[in-house]
Design a protein around this motif. Structure first.
Motif, PDB file in Angstrom:
ATOM      1  N   GLU A  42      88.132   4.896 138.545  1.00 24.58           N
ATOM      2  CA  GLU A  42      88.865   6.206 138.366  1.00 24.58           C
ATOM      3  C   GLU A  42      89.624   6.219 139.699  1.00 24.58           C
ATOM      4  OE1 GLU A  42      85.725   9.412 136.767  1.00 24.58           O
ATOM      5  OE2 GLU A  42      85.197   8.740 138.874  1.00 24.58           O
ATOM      6  N   LEU A  49      87.434   9.554 134.450  1.00 29.69           N
ATOM      7  CA  LEU A  49      87.010   9.022 133.367  1.00 29.69           C
ATOM      8  C   LEU A  49      86.681  10.112 132.026  1.00 29.69           C
ATOM      9  CD1 LEU A  49      84.758   6.177 134.319  1.00 29.69           C
ATOM     10  CD2 LEU A  49      86.864   5.810 132.703  1.00 29.69           C
ATOM     11  N   ARG A  50      86.201  11.152 132.681  1.00 25.78           N
ATOM     12  CA  ARG A  50      85.965  12.469 131.856  1.00 25.78           C
ATOM     13  C   ARG A  50      87.245  12.869 130.915  1.00 25.78           C
ATOM     14  NH1 ARG A  50      81.989  15.392 131.162  1.00 25.78           N
ATOM     15  NH2 ARG A  50      80.842  14.462 132.757  1.00 25.78           N
ATOM     16  N   ALA A  52      88.980  10.764 129.015  1.00 32.84           N
ATOM     17  CA  ALA A  52      89.937   9.861 128.635  1.00 32.84           C
ATOM     18  C   ALA A  52      89.479   9.205 127.593  1.00 32.84           C
ATOM     19  CB  ALA A  52      89.831   8.836 129.788  1.00 32.84           C
ATOM     20  N   THR A  54      89.050   6.324 125.515  1.00 32.73           N
ATOM     21  CA  THR A  54      88.910   4.933 126.110  1.00 32.73           C
ATOM     22  C   THR A  54      88.446   3.956 124.822  1.00 32.73           C
ATOM     23  OG1 THR A  54      88.085   5.654 128.152  1.00 32.73           O
ATOM     24  CG2 THR A  54      87.462   3.712 127.530  1.00 32.73           C
ATOM     25  N   LEU A  68      80.342   4.130 130.307  1.00 36.50           N
ATOM     26  CA  LEU A  68      81.678   5.135 130.158  1.00 36.50           C
ATOM     27  C   LEU A  68      81.233   6.390 129.584  1.00 36.50           C
ATOM     28  CD1 LEU A  68      83.831   1.989 129.108  1.00 36.50           C
ATOM     29  CD2 LEU A  68      84.034   3.218 131.116  1.00 36.50           C
ATOM     30  N   SER A  69      80.550   6.507 128.591  1.00 35.42           N
ATOM     31  CA  SER A  69      80.381   7.627 127.621  1.00 35.42           C
ATOM     32  C   SER A  69      79.597   8.504 128.597  1.00 35.42           C
ATOM     33  CB  SER A  69      79.493   7.293 126.477  1.00 35.42           C
ATOM     34  OG  SER A  69      79.388   8.581 125.849  1.00 35.42           O
ATOM     35  N   ALA A  73      84.031   9.783 129.118  1.00 34.49           N
ATOM     36  CA  ALA A  73      84.908   9.074 128.634  1.00 34.49           C
ATOM     37  C   ALA A  73      84.770   9.410 127.028  1.00 34.49           C
ATOM     38  CB  ALA A  73      84.955   7.711 129.069  1.00 34.49           C
ATOM     39  N   VAL A  75      84.805   7.430 124.182  1.00 32.22           N
ATOM     40  CA  VAL A  75      84.817   5.945 124.103  1.00 32.22           C
ATOM     41  C   VAL A  75      84.792   5.512 122.447  1.00 32.22           C
ATOM     42  CG1 VAL A  75      83.867   3.893 124.775  1.00 32.22           C
ATOM     43  CG2 VAL A  75      83.675   5.729 126.385  1.00 32.22           C
TER      44      VAL A  75
END
Length: 257
Positions: A42, A49-50, A52, A54, A68-69, A73, A75
């Motif tokens: 980040e 990431l929230r 995003a 991805t 990531l999730s 994100a 994803v």
């Protein structure tokens, strides 16, 4: 156990697809990544990431996909191997999976905020995967590549690495090597960050982690079994309580479009 992939088992593609045969072992034994890694992503991308959009390319069994999730994100996992993709879907049924690889991303131009490669960039044709990442990333988006590398400053890890290299060949190991040795495209202006961390696992899990690396998967069952049995004896002396502290440095590279 399923047969080896067709073709020469020493080619990068055959080695990459060799993981399909041990997808469950891979998911259970491979290390994850510390929260500090995602904080560094980040920071270096300049975006949270929230929310995003991805693409986690070479997602494997979803070790990085899940993390990531969890950071918020949105994803989509991209994975070429059917066995790995099936394991990812079993554990993360809510995550979209696209069968493919970084050499030809099946996504629209300027459709992603972030493209990640966790332990997988080196399996691509970098000239193709670089141009594909630049095509799919939106302006202001970022490409993030990272590898867990065993910390060879820890004496027992250095000793194990020496044994691995004697057994597998001087240029091979199951400990990983730094991102800087992987000839990342200089034109992208990668910024690097090192993130140290540790985990404690049983000897069985540690050996299963070693055995899930491609160097062993293409070697064959019997030589792998012999090496891991000898390594178990070494570890029994080092860790008589049966708990191994694995030390890693995540080597992260981020390039902004």
């Amino acid at each position: 156990m399923a047969p080896m992939p067709h073709g020469d088992p020493t080619t990068p593609r055959s080695r990459a697809l060799s993981f399909d045969r041990v997808a469950g072992q891979y998911a259970a034994a491979r290390p994850g990544y510390p929260p500090a890694l995602f904080a560094a992503v980040e920071e270096l991308t300049g975006h949270p990431l929230r929310g995003a959009r991805t693409l986690d390319v070479g997602a494997g069994t979803g070790i990085s996909t899940r993390l990531l999730s969890e950071r918020g994100a949105h994803v989509t996992a991209v994975e070429p191997g059917p066995g790995m993709a099936a394991e990812l879907h079993r554990t993360l049924p809510h995550v979209p999976i696209v069968r493919g690889d970084g050499n030809r991303l099946p996504f629209a131009t300027s459709s992603a905020d972030l493209i990640t490669y966790a332990q997988s960039w080196h399996w691509t044709d970098q000239s193709r995967s670089t141009s594909e990442a630049l095509r799919v990333l939106r302006p202001g988006g970022a490409l993030a590549l990272w590898w867990n590398v065993s910390d060879h400053d820890v004496p027992w890890i250095a000793g194990q690495d020496a044994r691995l290299r004697r057994f597998l060949g001087a240029d091979d190991s199951a400990h990983g090597s730094p991102v800087r040795s992987r000839d990342l495209p200089a034109a992208l202006g990668f910024v690097h960050r090192l993130v140290p961390w540790t985990r404690q696992v049983s000897v069985d899990t540690h050996l299963a982690n070693l055995g899930s690396h491609s160097a062993f998967l293409v070697l064959g069952e019997e030589p792998t079994r012999r090496f891991l049995a000898e390594e178990r004896d070494c570890l029994a002396e080092l860790f008589p309580d049966g708990t191994v502290e694995e030390s890693y440095v995540v080597d992260l590279g981020v390039a902004r479009r």
